[in-house]
Design a protein around this motif. Structure first.
Motif, PDB file in Angstrom:
ATOM      1  N   THR A  31      49.535  37.883  36.077  1.00 17.87           N
ATOM      2  CA  THR A  31      49.276  37.227  37.364  1.00 17.87           C
ATOM      3  C   THR A  31      50.542  36.511  37.789  1.00 17.87           C
ATOM      4  O   THR A  31      51.539  36.525  37.065  1.00 17.87           O
ATOM      5  CB  THR A  31      48.089  36.245  37.249  1.00 17.87           C
ATOM      6  N   ARG A  39      45.524  33.471  47.247  1.00 15.56           N
ATOM      7  CA  ARG A  39      44.128  33.962  47.212  1.00 15.56           C
ATOM      8  C   ARG A  39      43.096  32.875  46.969  1.00 15.56           C
ATOM      9  O   ARG A  39      41.922  33.043  47.297  1.00 15.56           O
ATOM     10  CB  ARG A  39      43.963  35.002  46.096  1.00 15.56           C
ATOM     11  N   LYS A 222      34.744  39.797  44.563  1.00 22.94           N
ATOM     12  CA  LYS A 222      34.687  40.259  45.960  1.00 22.94           C
ATOM     13  C   LYS A 222      33.297  40.042  46.558  1.00 22.94           C
ATOM     14  O   LYS A 222      33.161  39.575  47.672  1.00 22.94           O
ATOM     15  CB  LYS A 222      34.993  41.755  45.977  1.00 22.94           C
ATOM     16  N   ASN A 259      37.241  28.319  46.394  1.00 23.89           N
ATOM     17  CA  ASN A 259      38.318  29.106  46.972  1.00 23.89           C
ATOM     18  C   ASN A 259      38.670  28.452  48.312  1.00 23.89           C
ATOM     19  O   ASN A 259      37.778  28.214  49.132  1.00 23.89           O
ATOM     20  CB  ASN A 259      37.831  30.552  47.188  1.00 23.89           C
ATOM     21  N   ASN A 286      38.357  25.154  40.124  1.00 23.54           N
ATOM     22  CA  ASN A 286      36.907  25.115  40.315  1.00 23.54           C
ATOM     23  C   ASN A 286      36.270  24.512  39.059  1.00 23.54           C
ATOM     24  O   ASN A 286      36.196  25.161  38.020  1.00 23.54           O
ATOM     25  CB  ASN A 286      36.396  26.543  40.555  1.00 23.54           C
TER      26      ASN A 286
HETATM   27  O1  UT7 Z   1      32.162  28.887  42.372  1.00 29.38           O
HETATM   28  C1  UT7 Z   1      31.204  29.875  42.226  1.00 29.38           C
HETATM   29  C2  UT7 Z   1      31.268  30.885  43.309  1.00 29.38           C
HETATM   30  N1  UT7 Z   1      32.464  31.662  43.190  1.00 29.38           N
HETATM   31  C3  UT7 Z   1      33.183  31.964  44.244  1.00 29.38           C
HETATM   32  O2  UT7 Z   1      32.876  31.532  45.331  1.00 29.38           O
HETATM   33  C4  UT7 Z   1      34.370  32.887  44.047  1.00 29.38           C
HETATM   34  C5  UT7 Z   1      34.407  33.916  45.142  1.00 29.38           C
HETATM   35  N2  UT7 Z   1      35.449  34.892  44.963  1.00 29.38           N
HETATM   36  C6  UT7 Z   1      36.778  34.613  45.115  1.00 29.38           C
HETATM   37  O3  UT7 Z   1      37.154  33.475  45.295  1.00 29.38           O
HETATM   38  C7  UT7 Z   1      37.753  35.760  45.114  1.00 29.38           C
HETATM   39  O4  UT7 Z   1      37.063  36.975  45.169  1.00 29.38           O
HETATM   40  C8  UT7 Z   1      38.709  35.776  43.887  1.00 29.38           C
HETATM   41  C9  UT7 Z   1      39.686  34.625  43.972  1.00 29.38           C
HETATM   42  C10 UT7 Z   1      37.906  35.716  42.604  1.00 29.38           C
HETATM   43  C11 UT7 Z   1      39.533  37.064  43.920  1.00 29.38           C
HETATM   44  O5  UT7 Z   1      40.229  37.185  45.145  1.00 29.38           O
HETATM   45  P1  UT7 Z   1      40.130  38.518  46.012  1.00 29.38           P
HETATM   46  O6  UT7 Z   1      41.003  38.302  47.186  1.00 29.38           O
HETATM   47  O7  UT7 Z   1      38.682  38.821  46.260  1.00 29.38           O
HETATM   48  O8  UT7 Z   1      40.802  39.576  45.058  1.00 29.38           O
HETATM   49  P2  UT7 Z   1      40.172  40.933  44.506  1.00 29.38           P
HETATM   50  O9  UT7 Z   1      39.244  40.672  43.387  1.00 29.38           O
HETATM   51  O10 UT7 Z   1      39.713  41.755  45.668  1.00 29.38           O
HETATM   52  O11 UT7 Z   1      41.480  41.614  43.943  1.00 29.38           O
HETATM   53  C12 UT7 Z   1      42.560  42.048  44.805  1.00 29.38           C
HETATM   54  C13 UT7 Z   1      43.646  42.607  43.937  1.00 29.38           C
HETATM   55  C14 UT7 Z   1      43.156  43.653  42.927  1.00 29.38           C
HETATM   56  O12 UT7 Z   1      44.164  44.633  42.789  1.00 29.38           O
HETATM   57  P3  UT7 Z   1      44.037  46.032  43.553  1.00 29.38           P
HETATM   58  O13 UT7 Z   1      42.755  46.638  43.081  1.00 29.38           O
HETATM   59  O14 UT7 Z   1      44.001  45.681  45.010  1.00 29.38           O
HETATM   60  O15 UT7 Z   1      45.266  46.737  43.101  1.00 29.38           O
HETATM   61  C15 UT7 Z   1      43.028  42.879  41.652  1.00 29.38           C
HETATM   62  O16 UT7 Z   1      43.162  43.678  40.503  1.00 29.38           O
HETATM   63  O17 UT7 Z   1      44.250  41.562  43.154  1.00 29.38           O
HETATM   64  C16 UT7 Z   1      44.177  41.911  41.759  1.00 29.38           C
HETATM   65  N3  UT7 Z   1      43.976  40.686  40.991  1.00 29.38           N
HETATM   66  C17 UT7 Z   1      44.978  39.898  40.598  1.00 29.38           C
HETATM   67  N4  UT7 Z   1      46.313  39.983  40.766  1.00 29.38           N
HETATM   68  C18 UT7 Z   1      47.070  38.987  40.251  1.00 29.38           C
HETATM   69  C19 UT7 Z   1      42.801  40.137  40.590  1.00 29.38           C
HETATM   70  N5  UT7 Z   1      43.034  38.996  39.932  1.00 29.38           N
HETATM   71  C20 UT7 Z   1      44.378  38.822  39.931  1.00 29.38           C
HETATM   72  C21 UT7 Z   1      45.214  37.819  39.412  1.00 29.38           C
HETATM   73  N6  UT7 Z   1      46.551  37.936  39.605  1.00 29.38           N
HETATM   74  N7  UT7 Z   1      44.740  36.747  38.760  1.00 29.38           N
END
Ligand code: UT7
Length: 333
Positions: A31, A39, A222, A259, A286
């Motif tokens: 990361t 994000r 997501k 977030n 969080n």
């Molecule tokens: O408190 C309880 C309730 N929880 C929430 O409200 C959390 C809600 N969800 C979120 O806040 C977000 O979905 C996250 C912060 C968990 C993730 O952010 P996102 O913008 O939804 O990212 P994503 O899961 O869609 O991932 C986008 C990309 C992926 O790569 P590809 O498939 O586009 O190539 C992930 O593999 O980012 C990648 N990715 C990361 N990259 C660097 C996922 N985690 C990481 C990371 N560092 N830590």
């Protein structure tokens, strides 16, 4: 006699000293600081890494500080509601453990599990105890040692969570201050997107569940994001409408810190400027049940008697909701 309302009369918080920064996480998983900040809005979080210390120990620090601030003894607490998903043990309740550790000999109490909405659900529950006229000192704690259930090799979850504890004391008020309204919701369909697979009665812990890392938090980020943005924004707007509050009337939004993008969407929907929104996600991450009381704790000296606060949250379950309360005191600290 005027109607009894339940007012927050004191707030306190505690976070462990140990800081886990984005730079530290860069060395642990694939990361980077830029991704995490853009994000989520998180720069660092606190981790309770002292062996032998648990969620109750953070709560003890927070509650002992609260008792000192308010000038009451632990014996005066009548009810303890402990919102957590990381109780010290599956049973007994962490409320019992806390009561023993602080010497709350005259209290009864229980843990309340509503994931990230636990503090809100507890606040509404506690308010009903006060409004009944039977209880005068009800303690609500929101605390989690999330690091106990996080897989630090999973970049999807380990960048998000931190450890911390916050607490408030609720007392009767006769001026209409305190909790005014609450809209709380659950939808069990959401359980598939955010949960801890093993350790409960469905899947008791075994070598296999440990090997499969099923004792850690699983999140389909997501999907949770999609529901959280909609749920938190809608319920926050709904509580404003129901109480005829305009965006000018709302002094502070106190949002769950999952977030920064979810917080921004909620504030936008409510028509609020950024300077009316409490945000601590950048330095605490969080903390699940800790986020809302930790916000109140950090903002306490800015709050004025009569301020209109909307607290809102969304979490596993799904659980979500909003509470409208009128702040009951000025602080000179
Ligand atoms: O408190 C309880 C309730 N929880 C929430 O409200 C959390 C809600 N969800 C979120 O806040 C977000 O979905 C996250 C912060 C968990 C993730 O952010 P996102 O913008 O939804 O990212 P994503 O899961 O869609 O991932 C986008 C990309 C992926 O790569 P590809 O498939 O586009 O190539 C992930 O593999 O980012 C990648 N990715 C990361 N990259 C660097 C996922 N985690 C990481 C990371 N560092 N830590």
């Amino acid at each position: 006699m005027n109607k009894i309302t339940a007012a927050i009369t004191c707030v306190n918080g505690y976070v462990p000293e140990n800081v886990l920064s984005n730079q530290d996480l860069e060395k642990m998983v694939d990361t980077n600081d830029e991704w995490i900040v853009s994000r989520t809005g998180i720069k660092e979080r606190r981790i309770l890494n002292t062996p032998g210390l648990a969620t109750s120990d953070m709560a003890v620090e927070a509650v002992n500080g609260l008792l000192k601030k308010r000038g009451i003894t632990a014996e005066e607490i009548e009810v303890i509601i402990f919102a957590t998903v990381t109780g010290d043990m599956i049973f007994p309740s962490t409320a019992c453990i806390l009561a023993d550790k602080i010497g709350a000999k005259n209290a009864w109490g229980f843990d309340l599990l509503a994931a990230c909405s636990g503090f809100l659900f507890s606040l509404e529950t506690a308010a009903k105890f006060i409004e009944s006229g039977k209880y005068k000192n009800v303690l609500v704690v929101g605390a989690d040692k999330m690091s106990a259930i996080i897989d630090y090799t999973d970049r999807n979850t380990c960048i998000i969570f931190g450890d911390g504890a916050g607490c408030v004391l609720l007392e009767p008020n006769y001026e209409g201050l305190g909790v005014v309204d609450a809209i709380l919701k659950i939808d069990g369909q959401g359980r598939h997107f955010l949960h801890q697979k093993a350790g409960g009665s469905l899947k008791p812990p075994t070598h296999e569940t440990i090997d499969a890392k099923e004792h850690y938090v699983y999140q389909d980020g997501k999907n949770v994001y999609k529901f959280a943005v909609k749920g938190m924004a809608e319920v926050s707007a709904q509580i404003m409408e129901r109480n005829h509050l305009t965006s000018d009337d709302v002094t502070w939004l106190v949002p769950h810190q999952a977030n920064l993008r979810i917080i921004d969407a909620t504030a936008d929907r409510m028509g609020l400027d950024k300077n009316k929104v409490m945000i601590n996600i950048d330095h605490f991450g969080n903390t699940t049940n800790g986020t809302l009381p930790l916000c109140l704790w950090e903002w306490e000296n800015k709050l004025k008697k009569g301020d209109n606060l909307v607290l809102s949250a969304f979490g596993g379950g799904f659980t979500w909701g909003a509470v409208y309360l009128k702040w009951a005191y000025d602080t000179n600290i």
